[in-house]
Design a protein around this motif. Structure first.
Motif, mmCIF file in Angstrom:
data_model
loop_
_atom_site.group_PDB
_atom_site.id
_atom_site.type_symbol
_atom_site.label_atom_id
_atom_site.label_comp_id
_atom_site.label_asym_id
_atom_site.label_seq_id
_atom_site.Cartn_x
_atom_site.Cartn_y
_atom_site.Cartn_z
ATOM 1 N N ILE A 540 5.080 55.652 -0.241
ATOM 2 C CA ILE A 540 3.622 55.744 -0.231
ATOM 3 C C ILE A 540 3.273 57.209 -0.399
ATOM 4 O O ILE A 540 3.698 58.059 0.396
ATOM 5 N N ALA A 541 2.559 57.508 -1.468
ATOM 6 C CA ALA A 541 2.190 58.895 -1.759
ATOM 7 C C ALA A 541 0.716 59.104 -1.445
ATOM 8 O O ALA A 541 -0.091 58.171 -1.517
ATOM 9 N N ARG A 542 0.377 60.356 -1.100
ATOM 10 C CA ARG A 542 -1.018 60.682 -0.808
ATOM 11 C C ARG A 542 -1.528 61.666 -1.859
ATOM 12 O O ARG A 542 -0.995 62.759 -2.022
ATOM 13 N N ILE A 543 -2.579 61.247 -2.567
ATOM 14 C CA ILE A 543 -3.243 62.091 -3.551
ATOM 15 C C ILE A 543 -4.687 62.250 -3.089
ATOM 16 O O ILE A 543 -5.472 61.310 -3.155
ATOM 17 N N GLY A 544 -5.013 63.442 -2.588
ATOM 18 C CA GLY A 544 -6.337 63.640 -2.008
ATOM 19 C C GLY A 544 -6.493 62.758 -0.788
ATOM 20 O O GLY A 544 -5.688 62.822 0.153
ATOM 21 N N HIS A 545 -7.489 61.881 -0.840
ATOM 22 C CA HIS A 545 -7.707 60.959 0.295
ATOM 23 C C HIS A 545 -7.149 59.571 0.004
ATOM 24 O O HIS A 545 -7.345 58.655 0.802
ATOM 25 N N ASN A 546 -6.454 59.431 -1.137
ATOM 26 C CA ASN A 546 -5.958 58.112 -1.531
ATOM 27 C C ASN A 546 -4.480 57.968 -1.238
ATOM 28 O O ASN A 546 -3.679 58.867 -1.554
ATOM 29 N N ALA A 547 -4.101 56.865 -0.633
ATOM 30 C CA ALA A 547 -2.694 56.519 -0.430
ATOM 31 C C ALA A 547 -2.298 55.537 -1.527
ATOM 32 O O ALA A 547 -2.981 54.536 -1.756
ATOM 33 N N ILE A 548 -1.192 55.844 -2.213
ATOM 34 C CA ILE A 548 -0.773 55.055 -3.382
ATOM 35 C C ILE A 548 0.656 54.595 -3.187
ATOM 36 O O ILE A 548 1.555 55.411 -2.922
ATOM 37 N N PHE A 549 0.879 53.288 -3.328
ATOM 38 C CA PHE A 549 2.225 52.732 -3.205
ATOM 39 C C PHE A 549 2.948 52.839 -4.543
ATOM 40 O O PHE A 549 2.388 52.498 -5.590
#
Length: 890
Positions: A540-549
């Motif tokens: 799970i990566a965090r880009i800004g305020h978004n968590a992306i699987f």
């Protein structure tokens, strides 16, 4: 004129009936005493119309013409002219169609460090390789339509010299075989199936063209596309090396090809679709300057023949290198076609050519090293000419082949594609988009009849799901963000590490996750991001305020933070298909099977037989006899002193060759090598107990393809040999070994006897007249006939299912290539059991179709049936994203 003519035809056909009805209506409506007044009013009205008619019609006509011109941006202003097809590229900003530029004269092609430029505008090029030499007229058109449907705007074409000049006695012919559909036709459309018409048909669909002219192409094609006779005519020549004979041969061919393209006005600078050309192919490898007769080079860079220089070092000369040869290639095309943008791929390149990448997943590294020439994304654009999809070898395990790879899942390929674009790529070409089949003798050493089965299109031309749908989605996504990618600087060295959630549920920067971002300029609101996970675990990566699987080894493309494409996430509808068969009681039937025996041996009384004190190498034998065949017969005699001794034969031959052995015309055994290799090899064949006395030995040699590699990765630069190429040793159980190549008489016969009696084409009529009925101990010719079934060839395929023997297939006289019932190492399933019958070769005029099967292996009978097959959509996923998934392709 067209508008007026159409009106005239319309009026000429309808006016009398309409006039009668109008006249009757007037008579019925007006009473008799009113009719004179009515007629007078009509006459006055007509006079007014006639007075006003010229001005009115003139204005109307001018307006109509203007509307026609404005509504038809592809009206031809300057030849060459191209008429748009019904299916053509969906042009978008940064992702143009050729039709945006067609019919308007010269198209300028240039480049910078980011991309190819057309009329000085950067463009994104997404392409697919298909080979007209492996296609037919109809299947070529179907495949082009599918390239367009898949979201591409470029087609990449190899020109196979061998396909245009298979034998030395014929001149180069740029046409292709047309098929029975066009026999006897005088329609200009039906007769146009040539290299030029293949390119024009791509242009009419809005596809740009990258023409790869060789003469060496590789392509898993015999001799890499070079005719087999060329090295025989020049025995001292080393192909693809800087020596006099090769440079003369190559220059002569290239001049012929470029003149043909010039004459047909197909280059972009002439207004045609060919925006790029490629000379040579994957140049590199080890060299031996003396053995390969390299030129010497003087201090001015001129070539000097080695044979005329007594002391090279004393004269300040050095050996030429492969780089010198690459430079010569660049100079050649610069002289012959100076207005063309040229490329070279995956190896050495000339100063005036763009170096491009060929690879599986290595091309991201290619970019990071700026290519082998150090110039990619410095002053040359990042181009990927072969985004590899794999090929198939007879008898191999799809999941663990002995050479190269069988294929890759769509999700894996999409991840590698996004890694390429993340690092600045602006051109990607699928090799192959559609492979089709190796007809005739096209297949290289060990390569199957089907070519590139794991491509986006199945060999039959049907969509290979879910791969087709997944890449269609990727291509459309890339086209939609083309303006942003092209306006931005490359993010090659700007990949940012991103935060990932660790096992303790804490955010930390990962080592295998990178974010690449593209933004036209600092004021632009639009941002394209490519986030990649190069680890074998989900994160799970965090880009800004978004968590992306992110799945393992996956990439995601986002626009303004919104996920547009995920390499690992396949839309279920792309998997919701099943294969349907129409066969047996409801399918087409093979009728009237007959079988004949191929005469055994090489009788010395036949005019074509060569008698010598050794067996003659097969390629030389056949070429000298002007026989174009994969086969040759050998014959000699030997004496057995005592009966009952067990014996075997050791036969010296070459890789990718099969040998069948007969004693006194009875089959006793066979051996083969079917690997994707070349070089000498020995077979041992157990021939059992032999009776005493004089015995006749006959051997049928069957080439399983010439290696496609020349001068690199194990491929030699001289003639590729086949057949019996060394000793033949009789090994007796008593321990005695007897050489049979000891000066005794050998007879060598070029090709097959069944081919020799069929100079005008193979047919059962010839076999009935000239051959005996088959036996279980001889190679056989078998024939059946069938009525053409009713089917839609754009979506349905007609197949022969054949699971016996090894040899060649012929449909209505056309050689469909090799068949073989060999099974895979792992599963025991046939490597290939379905053989596609091209619609061009199937009668549509009510005539019966004739199928001929040659089988080189005796006593295997014929097990064959016809079927029609296609895929249909279902309510739930059936096709998995796996290599060699059952029934995804036949």
């Amino acid at each position: 004129n067209d508008v007026e003519n159409e009106g005239t035809i319309l009026l000429g056909g309808k006016a009398p009936q309409q006039e009668t009805k109008l006249h009757q209506a007037l008579l019925d409506f007006f009473p008799p005493f009113c009719r004179p007044v009515v007629y007078a009013m009509i006459v006055v009205a007509l006079m007014v119309v006639l007075v006003l008619r010229p001005a009115y019609l003139s204005e109307s006509h001018q307006h109509t013409v203007a509307e026609v011109v404005n509504s038809n941006p592809n009206e031809c202003i300057q030849p060459p002219c191209f008429k748009p097809s019904k299916n053509n590229v969906d042009s978008q900003p940064g992702f143009p169609s050729f039709l945006d530029f067609a019919n308007k004269g010269r198209i300028d092609v240039s480049y910078d460090s980011r991309s190819i430029r057309i009329n000085d505008e950067r463009v994104l090029l997404l392409g697919g390789s298909i080979h007209p030499s492996r296609a037919t007229k109809l299947t070529w058109g179907y495949a082009l339509d599918e390239i367009v449907a898949n979201g591409l705007n470029l087609v990449t074409i190899y020109v196979m010299w061998e396909n245009h000049q298979p034998v030395p006695t014929m001149d180069i012919d740029w046409d292709f075989l047309k098929g029975v559909q066009y026999e006897g036709s005088t329609s200009p459309n039906s007769l146009k199936w040539s290299l030029a018409s293949a390119i024009r048909s791509a242009a009419e669909r809005g596809l740009f063209v990258h023409l790869r002219i060789g003469p060496y192409e590789c392509a898993e094609y015999g001799y890499g596309g070079i005719p087999e006779f060329v090295p025989l005519q020049h025995p001292n020549m080393s192909m693809r090396r800087p020596n006099l004979e090769w440079l003369e041969v190559m220059k002569s061919y290239i001049e012929r090809l470029l003149t043909y393209v010039d004459d047909n006005k197909l280059w972009a600078y002439q207004g045609g679709p060919i925006i790029l050309g490629q000379i040579e192919n994957e140049l590199g490898g080890n060299v031996d300057p003396e053995a390969e007769n390299f030129f010497l080079i003087n201090d001015r860079g001129d070539f000097v023949e080695r044979n005329y220089v007594p002391s090279a070092s004393a004269l300040g000369l050095r050996n030429a290198t492969l780089q010198d040869y690459a430079d010569w290639c660049g100079n050649l095309v610069q002289q012959l076609a100076p207005n063309v943008t040229w490329t070279m791929c995956n190896g050495l390149s000339a100063e005036n050519t763009i170096l491009t990448c060929n690879g599986i997943n290595e091309c991201a590294d290619f970019l990071e090293h700026h290519g082998q020439n150090g110039r990619v994304q410095i002053d040359q654009p990042p181009m990927l000419t072969e985004f590899e999809g794999g090929f198939q070898i007879w008898g191999e395990d799809p999941h663990n082949p002995s050479d190269y790879f069988w294929g890759r899942p769509a999700s894996v390929m999409a991840h590698d594609a996004l890694r390429w674009f993340a690092r600045g790529g602006t051109h990607l070409n699928h090799y192959m988009f559609w492979g089709s089949y190796n007809r005739g003798r096209q297949a290289a050493a060990g390569i199957t009849n089907m070519y590139a089965k794991e491509a986006i299109l199945c060999p039959s031309g049907q969509r290979h799901q879910p791969k087709f749908g997944h890449f269609q989605a990727l291509h459309r996504t890339l086209a939609s963000v083309a303006p942003i990618l092209l306006a931005s600087k490359s993010a090659l060295w700007n990949g940012q590490r991103v935060e990932i959630l660790n096992g303790n549920f804490q955010w930390e920067y990962g080592n295998d996750q990178l974010l690449f971002q593209y933004q036209a300029d600092e004021h632009s609101r639009d941002v394209v991001s490519i986030l990649e996970n190069n680890a074998n675990i989900s994160v799970i990566a965090r880009i800004g305020h978004n968590a992306i699987f992110l799945d393992p080894y996956s990439s995601i493309l986002l626009k303004n933070g919104i996920r547009e494409f995920d390499s690992s996430s396949l839309n279920p509808r792309f998997q919701a298909f099943k294969r349907v068969f129409s066969k047996g009681q409801h399918g087409p039937k093979l009728l009237d099977w007959e079988e004949w025996q191929e005469p055994i041996g090489a009788p010395s009384n036949l005019p074509a037989t060569v008698v010598a004190d050794h067996p003659v190498e097969q390629t030389s034998l056949n070429v000298d006899a002007q026989v174009y065949s994969d086969y040759a017969w050998y014959e000699t005699t030997f004496h057995m002193d005592t009966a009952g001794q067990a014996a075997s034969l050791v036969l010296e031959t070459q890789r990718a060759n099969g040998l069948s052995v007969f004693i006194d015309d009875v089959f006793v055994g066979s051996a083969n090598d079917h690997f994707h290799m070349e070089g000498p090899i020995s077979f041992s064949v157990d021939i059992g107990s032999i009776d005493a006395g004089n015995r006749k030995l006959s051997i049928l040699s069957e080439s399983l393809g010439y290696h496609n590699l020349i001068g690199r990765w194990g491929g030699g630069t001289k003639q590729k040999r086949k057949g019996l190429t060394g000793d033949v040793v009789l090994v007796l159980s008593s321990g005695k070994n007897v050489s049979l190549v000891d000066g005794r008489v050998w007879s060598s016969f070029p090709g097959l006897h069944g081919e020799a009696i069929s100079k005008q084409g193979l047919s059962r009529r010839n076999f009935e007249k000239n051959l005996l009925p088959s036996t279980s101990t001889t190679p056989t010719w078998a024939s059946a006939v069938f009525d053409s079934p009713s089917y839609e060839p754009r979506i349905q395929g007609l197949y022969l299912r054949l699971t016996t023997g090894r040899g060649h297939l012929f449909l209505n006289g056309y050689d469909l290539g090799r068949h073989w019932n060999i099974t895979t190492n792992e599963s025991g399933e046939y490597t290939e059991e379905y053989y596609f019958l091209p619609p061009d070769y199937v009668h549509s005029d009510g005539k019966m179709n004739e199928l001929i099967v040659f089988n080189s292996l005796p006593d295997s009978g014929i097990k064959a049936d016809l079927l029609v097959s296609w895929t249909v959509a279902t309510d739930s996923p059936n096709f998995q994203d796996e290599i060699d998934f059952p029934n995804a392709c036949l």
